[in-house]
Design a protein around this motif. Structure first.
Motif, PDB file in Angstrom:
ATOM      1  N   LYS A 814       0.676  -1.411   0.032  1.00 48.68           N
ATOM      2  CA  LYS A 814       0.102  -0.020   0.006  1.00 48.68           C
ATOM      3  C   LYS A 814       0.799   1.440  -0.120  1.00 48.68           C
ATOM      4  CE  LYS A 814      -4.182  -1.966   2.420  1.00 48.68           C
ATOM      5  NZ  LYS A 814      -4.961  -1.846   3.512  1.00 48.68           N
ATOM      6  N   THR A 815       2.120   1.197   0.553  1.00 49.09           N
ATOM      7  CA  THR A 815       2.834   2.304   0.643  1.00 49.09           C
ATOM      8  C   THR A 815       4.259   2.088   0.025  1.00 49.09           C
ATOM      9  OG1 THR A 815       1.614   3.370   2.529  1.00 49.09           O
ATOM     10  CG2 THR A 815       3.854   4.373   2.166  1.00 49.09           C
ATOM     11  N   LEU A 816       4.900   2.924  -0.920  1.00 48.38           N
ATOM     12  CA  LEU A 816       6.150   2.784  -1.325  1.00 48.38           C
ATOM     13  C   LEU A 816       6.939   3.955  -1.284  1.00 48.38           C
ATOM     14  CD1 LEU A 816       8.452   0.656  -2.501  1.00 48.38           C
ATOM     15  CD2 LEU A 816       7.407   1.519  -4.919  1.00 48.38           C
ATOM     16  N   THR A 817       8.126   4.043  -0.462  1.00 47.12           N
ATOM     17  CA  THR A 817       8.889   5.162  -0.635  1.00 47.12           C
ATOM     18  C   THR A 817      10.226   4.826  -1.039  1.00 47.12           C
ATOM     19  OG1 THR A 817       7.637   5.900   1.382  1.00 47.12           O
ATOM     20  CG2 THR A 817       9.604   7.047   1.056  1.00 47.12           C
ATOM     21  N   ILE A 818      10.895   5.638  -1.877  1.00 45.62           N
ATOM     22  CA  ILE A 818      12.107   5.462  -2.496  1.00 45.62           C
ATOM     23  C   ILE A 818      12.825   6.801  -2.220  1.00 45.62           C
ATOM     24  CG2 ILE A 818      13.492   4.879  -4.392  1.00 45.62           C
ATOM     25  CD1 ILE A 818      11.236   3.125  -5.416  1.00 45.62           C
ATOM     26  N   LEU A 819      13.901   6.965  -1.601  1.00 52.70           N
ATOM     27  CA  LEU A 819      14.427   8.145  -1.137  1.00 52.70           C
ATOM     28  C   LEU A 819      15.953   8.137  -1.278  1.00 52.70           C
ATOM     29  CD1 LEU A 819      12.621   8.890   2.238  1.00 52.70           C
ATOM     30  CD2 LEU A 819      11.986   9.627   0.091  1.00 52.70           C
ATOM     31  N   VAL A 820      16.586   9.002  -1.813  1.00 54.73           N
ATOM     32  CA  VAL A 820      18.019   9.401  -2.054  1.00 54.73           C
ATOM     33  C   VAL A 820      18.779   8.242  -2.302  1.00 54.73           C
ATOM     34  CG1 VAL A 820      19.944  10.534  -0.596  1.00 54.73           C
ATOM     35  CG2 VAL A 820      17.718  10.835   0.265  1.00 54.73           C
ATOM     36  N   CYS A 821      18.417   7.948  -3.599  1.00 57.24           N
ATOM     37  CA  CYS A 821      19.136   7.022  -4.433  1.00 57.24           C
ATOM     38  C   CYS A 821      20.011   7.711  -5.540  1.00 57.24           C
ATOM     39  CB  CYS A 821      18.289   5.804  -4.659  1.00 57.24           C
ATOM     40  SG  CYS A 821      17.595   4.913  -3.420  1.00 57.24           S
ATOM     41  N   ASN A 833       2.445  -3.757 -11.121  1.00 51.58           N
ATOM     42  CA  ASN A 833       1.527  -5.032 -10.927  1.00 51.58           C
ATOM     43  C   ASN A 833       1.072  -4.742  -9.530  1.00 51.58           C
ATOM     44  OD1 ASN A 833       1.734  -6.207 -13.568  1.00 51.58           O
ATOM     45  ND2 ASN A 833       3.741  -7.142 -12.633  1.00 51.58           N
ATOM     46  N   CYS A 834       1.764  -3.761  -8.498  1.00 54.08           N
ATOM     47  CA  CYS A 834       1.252  -3.438  -7.339  1.00 54.08           C
ATOM     48  C   CYS A 834      -0.056  -2.915  -7.416  1.00 54.08           C
ATOM     49  CB  CYS A 834       2.036  -3.039  -6.523  1.00 54.08           C
ATOM     50  SG  CYS A 834       3.665  -3.718  -6.472  1.00 54.08           S
ATOM     51  N   THR A 835      -1.211  -3.348  -7.601  1.00 57.03           N
ATOM     52  CA  THR A 835      -2.581  -2.715  -7.787  1.00 57.03           C
ATOM     53  C   THR A 835      -3.212  -2.230  -6.398  1.00 57.03           C
ATOM     54  OG1 THR A 835      -3.522  -5.088  -7.828  1.00 57.03           O
ATOM     55  CG2 THR A 835      -2.880  -3.980 -10.015  1.00 57.03           C
ATOM     56  N   SER A 836      -2.672  -2.777  -5.334  1.00 55.55           N
ATOM     57  CA  SER A 836      -3.099  -2.425  -4.186  1.00 55.55           C
ATOM     58  C   SER A 836      -2.429  -1.066  -3.575  1.00 55.55           C
ATOM     59  CB  SER A 836      -2.877  -3.399  -2.892  1.00 55.55           C
ATOM     60  OG  SER A 836      -3.684  -4.603  -3.285  1.00 55.55           O
ATOM     61  N   LEU A 837      -1.456  -0.591  -4.232  1.00 58.71           N
ATOM     62  CA  LEU A 837      -0.770   0.652  -3.786  1.00 58.71           C
ATOM     63  C   LEU A 837      -1.616   1.968  -3.698  1.00 58.71           C
ATOM     64  CD1 LEU A 837       2.436   1.090  -3.258  1.00 58.71           C
ATOM     65  CD2 LEU A 837       2.666   2.135  -5.568  1.00 58.71           C
ATOM     66  N   GLN A 838      -1.471   2.620  -2.530  1.00 58.09           N
ATOM     67  CA  GLN A 838      -2.092   3.737  -2.235  1.00 58.09           C
ATOM     68  C   GLN A 838      -1.179   5.065  -2.192  1.00 58.09           C
ATOM     69  OE1 GLN A 838      -4.597   2.850   1.016  1.00 58.09           O
ATOM     70  NE2 GLN A 838      -5.537   1.382   0.212  1.00 58.09           N
ATOM     71  N   ASP A 839       0.107   4.959  -1.631  1.00 57.40           N
ATOM     72  CA  ASP A 839       0.789   5.810  -1.574  1.00 57.40           C
ATOM     73  C   ASP A 839       2.354   5.493  -2.155  1.00 57.40           C
ATOM     74  OD1 ASP A 839      -0.759   7.471   0.200  1.00 57.40           O
ATOM     75  OD2 ASP A 839      -0.349   6.176   1.918  1.00 57.40           O
ATOM     76  N   LEU A 840       2.751   6.411  -3.110  1.00 58.20           N
ATOM     77  CA  LEU A 840       3.944   6.329  -3.804  1.00 58.20           C
ATOM     78  C   LEU A 840       4.824   7.529  -4.000  1.00 58.20           C
ATOM     79  CD1 LEU A 840       5.692   4.825  -5.694  1.00 58.20           C
ATOM     80  CD2 LEU A 840       4.490   5.661  -7.638  1.00 58.20           C
ATOM     81  N   HIS A 841       6.134   7.428  -3.102  1.00 58.20           N
ATOM     82  CA  HIS A 841       6.729   8.657  -2.937  1.00 58.20           C
ATOM     83  C   HIS A 841       8.260   8.199  -3.690  1.00 58.20           C
ATOM     84  CE1 HIS A 841       4.206  10.210   0.214  1.00 58.20           C
ATOM     85  NE2 HIS A 841       3.743   9.030   0.353  1.00 58.20           N
ATOM     86  N   ILE A 842       8.743   8.955  -4.488  1.00 61.01           N
ATOM     87  CA  ILE A 842      10.193   8.874  -5.213  1.00 61.01           C
ATOM     88  C   ILE A 842      10.616  10.279  -5.004  1.00 61.01           C
ATOM     89  CG2 ILE A 842      11.494   8.221  -6.970  1.00 61.01           C
ATOM     90  CD1 ILE A 842       8.939   6.537  -7.992  1.00 61.01           C
ATOM     91  N   ARG A 843      11.924  10.118  -4.219  1.00 65.88           N
ATOM     92  CA  ARG A 843      12.366  11.562  -4.212  1.00 65.88           C
ATOM     93  C   ARG A 843      14.023  11.697  -4.352  1.00 65.88           C
ATOM     94  NH1 ARG A 843       8.978  12.302   0.379  1.00 65.88           N
ATOM     95  NH2 ARG A 843      10.786  12.479   1.860  1.00 65.88           N
ATOM     96  N   ASN A 844      14.674  12.499  -4.638  1.00 65.50           N
ATOM     97  CA  ASN A 844      15.904  12.519  -4.879  1.00 65.50           C
ATOM     98  C   ASN A 844      16.711  11.354  -5.641  1.00 65.50           C
ATOM     99  OD1 ASN A 844      15.033  14.095  -1.998  1.00 65.50           O
ATOM    100  ND2 ASN A 844      16.371  15.238  -3.020  1.00 65.50           N
ATOM    101  N   CYS A 845      16.097  11.072  -6.426  1.00 65.13           N
ATOM    102  CA  CYS A 845      16.581   9.826  -7.439  1.00 65.13           C
ATOM    103  C   CYS A 845      17.045  10.568  -8.872  1.00 65.13           C
ATOM    104  CB  CYS A 845      15.441   8.685  -7.470  1.00 65.13           C
ATOM    105  SG  CYS A 845      15.369   7.951  -5.872  1.00 65.13           S
ATOM    106  N   PRO A 846      17.734  10.962  -9.241  1.00 66.58           N
ATOM    107  CA  PRO A 846      18.021  12.125 -10.390  1.00 66.58           C
ATOM    108  C   PRO A 846      18.272  11.245 -11.344  1.00 66.58           C
ATOM    109  CG  PRO A 846      19.782  12.572  -8.945  1.00 66.58           C
ATOM    110  CD  PRO A 846      18.797  11.961  -8.135  1.00 66.58           C
ATOM    111  N   SER A 847      19.004   9.981 -11.375  1.00 69.67           N
ATOM    112  CA  SER A 847      19.480   9.267 -12.537  1.00 69.67           C
ATOM    113  C   SER A 847      18.849   8.373 -13.020  1.00 69.67           C
ATOM    114  CB  SER A 847      20.766   8.565 -11.899  1.00 69.67           C
ATOM    115  OG  SER A 847      21.648   9.451 -11.315  1.00 69.67           O
ATOM    116  N   ILE A 848      17.242   8.357 -12.644  1.00 72.21           N
ATOM    117  CA  ILE A 848      16.542   7.274 -13.309  1.00 72.21           C
ATOM    118  C   ILE A 848      16.315   7.567 -14.718  1.00 72.21           C
ATOM    119  CG2 ILE A 848      13.999   6.520 -13.347  1.00 72.21           C
ATOM    120  CD1 ILE A 848      13.859   7.139 -10.481  1.00 72.21           C
ATOM    121  N   GLU A 849      16.559   6.669 -15.814  1.00 74.81           N
ATOM    122  CA  GLU A 849      16.496   6.427 -16.928  1.00 74.81           C
ATOM    123  C   GLU A 849      15.017   5.880 -17.722  1.00 74.81           C
ATOM    124  OE1 GLU A 849      20.109   4.508 -18.259  1.00 74.81           O
ATOM    125  OE2 GLU A 849      21.388   6.300 -17.354  1.00 74.81           O
ATOM    126  N   VAL A 850      14.751   6.171 -18.845  1.00 76.69           N
ATOM    127  CA  VAL A 850      13.773   5.769 -19.505  1.00 76.69           C
ATOM    128  C   VAL A 850      14.091   4.562 -20.489  1.00 76.69           C
ATOM    129  CG1 VAL A 850      12.351   7.604 -18.923  1.00 76.69           C
ATOM    130  CG2 VAL A 850      13.383   7.689 -21.039  1.00 76.69           C
TER     131      VAL A 850
END
Length: 1035
Positions: A814-821, A833-850
């Motif tokens: 329900k809650t996923l937090t990814i910080l300072v990576c 596929n985490c269809t139950s997820l309610q809170d998503l926080h992604i911060r300070n991850c500037p290198s994520i590519e597409v």
């Protein structure tokens, strides 16, 4: 205010109307005692239906009262529907209620619950038929319970497969009545088939041979009468057997010798006490002089419950008066009311004799442990032997009492149960009044102006309810209050020398009264068993406290203590030391073998206690918190703690401190060498806990790899910790790999913080391949019950891979937090596929590519809170996700792009909070896009931070009719608010915050009230806060 209260020009609603809501109809009401769970939908729906029909409200559920068209009736219709939705959700288990989508129409909510929980009729009917066929009366099941069980099955069957009815209205042969008679006959025969053949076969034969045939009611009455007759005969036979045994024993007893026997009891008829002048005892055994012993209080307690006063009965009886009363009422045919009255009488004695619980206000809640420790101090509960040559601790007996009191509604649970927090209880209002009445003679509460000289000698519980700086009135020392057992301070400055008048006090509570020190006098209260000094600025305890040899409970929450008294090991009866901060204990901690609640302890180098002293403390339960494990010499010393044998510990916390010293340039250097780092792994290897542990926290561990038992938690039979619900690991900066946690079946919370050396989260995080291959563990579902996952401060992490095999991962998250990576290049594909997820926080991850596969977060339809801050190229996909996330209520976006605008977010109908941060190229919307912003009708909080090019607040702000808070920060060029008309449209706006907007701050000066400035636009707002200063606050 109910909908019966109307204005002068409106007519009141008729009480017989379905729209009527009385003063007792409130949203939080519970209209049925049946709570909807996963397997009781039929019983729940039946109870709700009856309750709503009794209130004339079921017409809203079945659709027979359609939605009206006129505005007045429509408002009443919506009001009733909102009330019904509240009632229905109030009767649903809280865990289920969290997963129910929002509904404002009770009929739609009812249909949703029916589709979700009502099992398909075909399989359920077949299952019910099988259960009815197998329903039998066992030896320990009464006729009444067997009949109830069978009727419940038939009731559910009737609901799923109702009898046929006539739809044409022309039937004259009463076929419906014949169908009903056949169903009653089926129940009658099934009821007789299932009764116990050994006891009731002759009754069944008589009923079946009657002509005309007996019906179900006559069969039930006949069997109940036979059951009662057998019970009376059985009791009579037991009494006769007892009398016969007594006569036979008296005949076999040899004649008593005329010679004196040394074992005969002492004749006390001629004894006279020189102290109290009473007969039957001497001065050495005077209870008034020396206090009552424990066995005497227990004897009185047993007599008050109706138990035998003989020594044998006192030794063998188990202190469960309420349960005994209920069982006696069931098996001897006494009424349920009498059983509940017996339970209430004995239980109220527990509530009043424990201290001054009756003097607390009805709203005062007490922790379960607090109640049990008070009972323990007063001698109301004690350790009990059971039938297996072991001891049932007094604390366990107290828990049984709590359950009895709660079951009889004499104690009520305060609020909802929260994981990790102890449940609190308070008295029912009526029970509180009864307890106050019962304890009135033994209890005295001294308030401002009362004279303590008026205290009678029979008072057992004394409380001081004074102001914080008022000195407690002096008690005359020549007036001995020998029966006083409890002293409580709810305020005031105590007179320590006056406590000498109560030499036999057992409970002393001085919680939060401003104490800064405890005098040595306290050591004279040698009968003290319960001492509470919590929430006081006490820096040290006197050594005289180590003379309280009867002390059982010492509570030191929120004190300023750093060390426990050095002679504490002499208090052999000590069972509970409760603290909220880590303390240093002296050598000898292992001698406290009765200790059950261990304080938070800190190890020091060559000073105080050592970790091997935990070995003898096998009674410790619930929680163990140890700091300073860097001072443990080797794994042999750690192994002496024998944690794997301590099966009562549910929560474990291990912490290594950083040993540092200051150097010339102001930095810090870590003094721990590589050798000491390697010792961390050996120490943690030897601290393997028992499999019952539910929470594990490890901090500051500096090994390169975790020990064996952590690398395969849940993955191998010898290291299974399947009861773990929470794992918190932080500050493990040298670890190269994470432990295998994916196969822990009950894990709900996982926090992984400050792993500087981990470069990849891969297969080892989900399962241990070697162990899985050895024991064939099912890997189809990983982290099956994990709800909250936090990953933070992984400075070297570059890749987070999903498991290679086709498995389901994080189905309950329900809650996923990814910080300072800072080096993380991709997030796992399984996230979509985490269809139950309610809170998503992604911060300070500037290198994520597409590049490659990017998870489609638009599939997370239950997402309510989204925060994306400094997430690299991931933000470019946000325009394609937003339109599909229709459950979002809070959105926090850093770095809004030029190529898409705010109208995308405006499509989120339930949005209540929006934060837009660091959007340097943001431009005001063109007029043609303004109508789309009317969708922001629910927005209550808007934050605009770091809009460097914005000079004026957009006009669309005026469309936010529900806006209550507006935050403007770091907008250097912002000079103008929206137009006066737009700002006045914000009728709900209550708070305005402006920070680091220099041009706007200058124009919002209160002194500049001209039309060319901005103050006249906001002067009507109740609260205005500019650059840390409250400019206006209108109450």
């Amino acid at each position: 205010m109910t909908n019966t209260e109307t204005s002068n020009d409106a007519k009141p609603i008729d009480p017989s109307s379905p729209y009527y809501l009385g003063s007792g109809d409130q949203p939080g009401n519970s209209i049925t005692h049946v709570i909807l769970k996963n397997d009781n939908y039929v019983a729940w729906s039946r109870a709700i239906t009856l309750s709503l029909k009794a209130r004339r409200k079921f017409v809203f559920i079945d659709g027979s009262l359609p939605k009206p068209t006129d505005s007045k009736t429509l408002l009443d219709w919506e009001t009733v529907h909102s009330m019904l939705v509240s009632w229905i959700l109030r009767s649903v288990d809280p865990k289920i209620a969290e997963s129910i989508p929002y509904h404002d129409d009770a009929r739609l909510l009812w249909g949703y619950l029916e589709r979700r929980f009502c099992v398909a009729n075909g399989p359920r009917i077949q299952q019910l038929r099988a259960q009815i066929s197998d329903c039998r009366q066992s030896k320990d099941l009464s006729i009444e319970l067997y009949f109830t069980k069978l009727m419940n099955l038939f009731d559910e069957l009737n609901r799923l497969k109702p009898l046929h009815t006539c739809s044409c209205g022309k039937c004259t042969c009463d076929v419906v009545g014949k169908f009903a008679a056949d169903r009653r006959e089926e129940i009658f025969h099934q009821f007789l088939i299932g009764v116990d053949d050994d006891y009731y076969s002759h009754v069944r034969s008589n009923l079946l041979s009657q002509s005309p045939a007996a019906d179900l009611d006559r069969a039930y009455q006949a069997l109940i009468q036979e059951e009662r007759s057998r019970a009376i005969a059985r009791e009579k036979a037991q009494v006769e057997a007892t009398h016969a045994f007594a006569v036979q024993s008296s005949r076999q007893r040899p004649p008593r010798s005329s010679a004196p026997r040394t074992s005969d009891p002492v004749d006390k008829t001629n004894l006279v006490c020189t102290h109290c002048r009473k007969r039957g005892h001497d001065r050495d055994n005077c209870f008034e002089l020396h206090g009552r012993p424990d066995w005497y209080n227990e004897l009185l307690l047993r007599r008050s419950r109706g138990a035998s006063s003989s020594p044998a009965a006192a030794a063998n009886s188990v202190p469960r008066p309420a349960a005994t009363a209920v069982n006696r009422g069931q098996h001897q045919g006494s009424s349920r009311a009498n059983a509940v009255f017996d339970a209430a009488s004995s239980s109220c004695a527990m509530l009043t004799d424990a201290g001054v619980l009756g003097a607390y206000p009805t709203s005062q809640a007490h922790m379960k442990s607090e109640l049990i420790y008070l009972w323990l101090a007063q001698g109301l509960i004690y350790d009990e032997p059971n039938n297996y040559s072991t001891i049932i601790t007094a604390e366990k007996v107290g828990e049984n009492y709590i359950d009895i009191l709660v079951n009889h509604s004499l104690l009520l649970e305060e609020g909802s149960k929260s994981e990790g927090y102890e449940t609190r209880y308070k008295m029912h209002d009526l029970v509180h009044d009864l307890a106050t009445y019962i304890s009135n003679r033994d209890l005295m509460v001294c308030k401002v102006g009362d004279k303590v000289e008026d205290v009678e000698s029979h008072i057992q519980h004394l409380a001081f309810d004074l102001s914080s700086n008022e000195t407690v009135p002096e008690i005359l020392t020549e007036k001995k209050l020998r029966k006083l057992r409890t002293i409580i301070f709810w305020g005031g400055v105590p007179r320590w020398n006056s406590l000498i008048c109560a030499p036999y006090v057992r409970t002393l509570i001085m919680n939060n009264i401003g104490l800064s020190e405890v005098p040595t006098f306290i050591g004279q209260l040698i009968h003290l068993r319960y001492l509470d000094l919590s929430h006081n600025a006490i820096h040290a305890l006197p050594e005289s406290i180590c003379k309280l040899y009867q002390l059982q409970t010492l509570r030191l929450f929120a004190c300023m203590l750093q060390e426990l008294p050095r002679g504490l090991h002499r208090l052999q009866n000590l069972r509970h030391i409760e603290t909220s901060r880590c303390l240093v204990a002296s050598k000898g901690l292992g001698q406290l073998t009765n200790l059950q609640t261990l304080p938070h302890l800190e190890l020091r180098d060559r000073e105080g206690w050592t970790i091997d002293e935990l070995g003898p403390l096998d009674q410790v339960k619930y929680e163990m918190n140890i700091i300073g494990l860097e001072h443990v010499k080797n794994k042999e010393e750690a192994g002496e703690a024998r944690l794997k044998r301590k099966d009562k510990i549910l929560k474990l916390s291990f912490r290594w401190n950083f040993c540092q010293e200051e150097v010339n340039y102001g930095g810090h250097t870590n003094l721990r060498t590589d050798e000491r780092y390697n010792n961390d792994k050996d120490v943690l290897e030897s601290l393997e806990p028992h499999s019952n542990v539910q929470s594990l926290t490890i901090s500051g561990f500096m090994g390169v790899r975790f020990p064996r038992w952590m690398r395969a938690m849940g993955g191998h039979p010898t290291t299974q910790l399947n009861d773990l619900t929470s794992v918190i690991l932080y500050g493990c900066n040298r670890c190269l790999h994470l432990p295998s946690l994916g196969q822990l079946p009950n894990l709900k919370v996982l926090d992984l913080l400050e792993f500087d050396a981990v470069e990849c989260i891969g297969e080892e995080f989900y399962y241990s391949n070697n162990n899985c291959a050895e024991v064939g563990i099912n890997k189809k579902v990983l982290f099956p019950n994990l709800i909250d996952l936090s990953i933070g401060d992984f400075k070297s992490l570059t890749t987070w891979e999903p498991p290679s095999s086709s498995t389901t991962v994080l189905p309950s998250l329900k809650t996923l937090t990814i910080l300072v990576c800072p080096n993380l290049r991709k997030i796992p594909s399984c996230l979509e596929n985490c269809t139950s997820l309610q809170d998503l926080h992604i911060r300070n991850c500037p290198s994520i590519e597409v590049e490659g596969f990017v998870p489609d977060l638009g599939k997370l339809h239950r997402l309510t809170n989204l925060q994306l801050s400094d997430v690299g190229e991931l933000l470019s996909f946000l325009p394609s996700w937003i339109p599909h996330l229709q459950s979002l209520t809070e959105v926090d976006i850093w770095g809004l792009r030029e190529e898409w605008d705010i109208t995308l977010v405006s499509s989120l109908a339930p949005l209540t909070s929006l934060s837009l941060v660091h959007c340097p190229n943001f431009k005001p919307l063109p007029p043609q896009q303004l109508p789309s912003l009317l969708m922001f009708s629910t927005l209550q909080c808007l934050q605009i931070l770091g809009f460097e090019e914005m000079e004026a607040l957009p006009e669309w702000i005026g469309n936010l009719l529900s806006l209550q808070e507006l935050h403007l920060s770091n907008c250097n060029k912002l000079k103008y608010l929206s137009s006066t008309q737009a700002m006045l449209q914000l009728s709900q706006l209550k708070r305005l915050y402006i920070h680091t907007c220099p041009l706007l701050t200058e124009r919002c000066d209160k002194e500049n009230n001209g039309p060319e400035f901005e103050w006249h636009k906001i002067s009507h707002l109740p609260y205005i806060h500019i650059d840390g200063v409250t400019i206006q606050y209108l109450r």
